[in-house]
Structure formats: C-alpha cells, structure tokens
Design a protein around this motif. Structure first.
Motif, PDB file in Angstrom:
ATOM      1  N   THR A 153       0.847  -1.197   0.000  1.00  0.00           N
ATOM      2  CA  THR A 153       0.000   0.000   0.000  1.00  0.00           C
ATOM      3  C   THR A 153       0.881   1.245   0.000  1.00  0.00           C
ATOM      4  O   THR A 153       1.706   1.439   0.891  1.00  0.00           O
ATOM      5  N   VAL A 154       0.680   2.065  -1.005  1.00  0.00           N
ATOM      6  CA  VAL A 154       1.477   3.282  -1.165  1.00  0.00           C
ATOM      7  C   VAL A 154       0.639   4.478  -0.735  1.00  0.00           C
ATOM      8  O   VAL A 154      -0.542   4.575  -1.066  1.00  0.00           O
ATOM      9  N   ARG A 155       1.276   5.372   0.001  1.00  0.00           N
ATOM     10  CA  ARG A 155       0.615   6.618   0.413  1.00  0.00           C
ATOM     11  C   ARG A 155       1.549   7.784   0.092  1.00  0.00           C
ATOM     12  O   ARG A 155       2.766   7.615  -0.030  1.00  0.00           O
ATOM     13  N   ALA A 156       0.972   8.943  -0.005  1.00  0.00           N
ATOM     14  CA  ALA A 156       1.776  10.155  -0.188  1.00  0.00           C
ATOM     15  C   ALA A 156       2.595  10.395   1.079  1.00  0.00           C
ATOM     16  O   ALA A 156       2.213   9.973   2.174  1.00  0.00           O
ATOM     17  N   HIS A 189       5.755   7.305  -9.561  1.00  0.00           N
ATOM     18  CA  HIS A 189       4.472   6.997  -8.923  1.00  0.00           C
ATOM     19  C   HIS A 189       3.629   8.271  -8.843  1.00  0.00           C
ATOM     20  O   HIS A 189       4.146   9.349  -8.538  1.00  0.00           O
ATOM     21  N   PRO A 190       2.325   8.167  -9.111  1.00  0.00           N
ATOM     22  CA  PRO A 190       1.475   9.364  -9.067  1.00  0.00           C
ATOM     23  C   PRO A 190       1.385  10.029  -7.687  1.00  0.00           C
ATOM     24  O   PRO A 190       1.083  11.219  -7.599  1.00  0.00           O
ATOM     25  N   GLU A 222      10.264  15.353  -4.422  1.00  0.00           N
ATOM     26  CA  GLU A 222      11.586  14.721  -4.410  1.00  0.00           C
ATOM     27  C   GLU A 222      11.536  13.284  -4.927  1.00  0.00           C
ATOM     28  O   GLU A 222      12.556  12.606  -4.991  1.00  0.00           O
ATOM     29  N   GLY A 223      10.331  12.773  -5.244  1.00  0.00           N
ATOM     30  CA  GLY A 223      10.185  11.436  -5.817  1.00  0.00           C
ATOM     31  C   GLY A 223       9.932  10.326  -4.808  1.00  0.00           C
ATOM     32  O   GLY A 223      10.041   9.149  -5.140  1.00  0.00           O
ATOM     33  N   TYR A 224       9.579  10.673  -3.568  1.00  0.00           N
ATOM     34  CA  TYR A 224       9.380   9.666  -2.523  1.00  0.00           C
ATOM     35  C   TYR A 224       7.897   9.405  -2.259  1.00  0.00           C
ATOM     36  O   TYR A 224       7.067  10.303  -2.371  1.00  0.00           O
ATOM     37  N   VAL A 225       7.607   8.165  -1.880  1.00  0.00           N
ATOM     38  CA  VAL A 225       6.283   7.757  -1.412  1.00  0.00           C
ATOM     39  C   VAL A 225       6.462   7.064  -0.065  1.00  0.00           C
ATOM     40  O   VAL A 225       7.561   6.642   0.289  1.00  0.00           O
ATOM     41  N   ARG A 226       5.376   6.958   0.669  1.00  0.00           N
ATOM     42  CA  ARG A 226       5.426   6.304   1.989  1.00  0.00           C
ATOM     43  C   ARG A 226       4.855   4.891   1.859  1.00  0.00           C
ATOM     44  O   ARG A 226       3.760   4.695   1.358  1.00  0.00           O
ATOM     45  N   MET A 227       5.635   3.919   2.322  1.00  0.00           N
ATOM     46  CA  MET A 227       5.250   2.504   2.300  1.00  0.00           C
ATOM     47  C   MET A 227       5.186   1.992   3.733  1.00  0.00           C
ATOM     48  O   MET A 227       5.864   2.510   4.614  1.00  0.00           O
TER      49      MET A 227
END
Length: 132
Positions: free
Chosen positions: A33-36, A78-79, A84-89
């Motif tokens: 699950t990916v979050r902003a 990732h949308p 900076e190109g990071y997502v929270r996992m």
C-alpha cells in the motif's frame, strides 16, 4: 478440571488463532500500500494475547498498530510521489508475516484437532452409557 474444560480451552485458542490469521492476512494484503509522504503509512496490525483472568485458555487482549511513519521509498514515477520522488510505504516485513501466518495456521489446526478429539471422546462416553 471439568468435563468440558478441554473444549473451552481449545475453543479460546481457536478464536485467538483465527483473529491472528485475520490480522496477518490484512497485513499481507496491504504490504504494498502506497501513500503520499504527507499521509501516514498503512499501519500493520499486531495481535496481543493473554491468559484469561480466572479461567483456563487465552483471549485477545487487543490489536496494536504498527508505525505510522512507515518507510520512504524512492519512486519518482508513482502518481503519489512528492516533489523529491518519494512515497510512503508500510514498514512490514513480508517474510516475518508469512512465517507468523504458518505458525497461526498450525496453531489453528492443532486447536481444531483437540476439539475434534474431545468430541469423539465425549461421543464414545455417551454411547457407552446408552449401551449399559
């Protein structure tokens, strides 16, 4: 120990193992699950079990939540990625979850076997009483 204590103890274990299986399934289903980065990460669930007060057996005393910080992963395409190109996992170790899933399954099977064997013993005792 009463005649049905074995069934009550095994039943409480069966219930606890079912809840454990449910929480592990939930964690495994959400491992990707990916979050902003502005949001909390998916929080894994961890079962808390304890001996029943004044009785034999076990009970679920609660469900603890995992770390809302999770981990930052660089996925610039990732949308939901930040500037900076990071997502929270989520911070979930899939290997650990799968190992626990096997333990929970085995525990559930063991408790089921105890209940089945107890039912067979009680049924045999009842049939002996009918034949006498």
């Amino acid at each position: 120990m009463g005649a049905f204590d074995m069934m009550n103890i095994a039943g409480s274990g069966l219930s606890m193992h079912q809840t454990w299986l449910d929480t592990l399934s939930y964690n495994i289903a959400n491992v990707n699950t990916v979050r902003a980065t502005s949001e909390n990460a998916f929080q894994a669930q961890y079962l808390m079990a304890q001996a029943q007060d004044g009785a034999s057996g076990v009970r679920v005393s609660g469900i603890a939540q995992g770390d809302p910080e999770g981990r930052l992963v660089y996925q610039p395409d990732h949308p939901l990625a930040d500037e900076e190109g990071y997502v929270r996992m989520p911070d979930i170790d899939l290997g650990s979850q799968m190992s626990q899933l096997i333990m929970a399954q085995r525990g559930f099977q063991a408790q089921s076997s105890v209940i089945k064997n107890a039912q067979d013993v009680y049924q045999s005792a009842l049939s002996i009483g009918r034949n006498a």
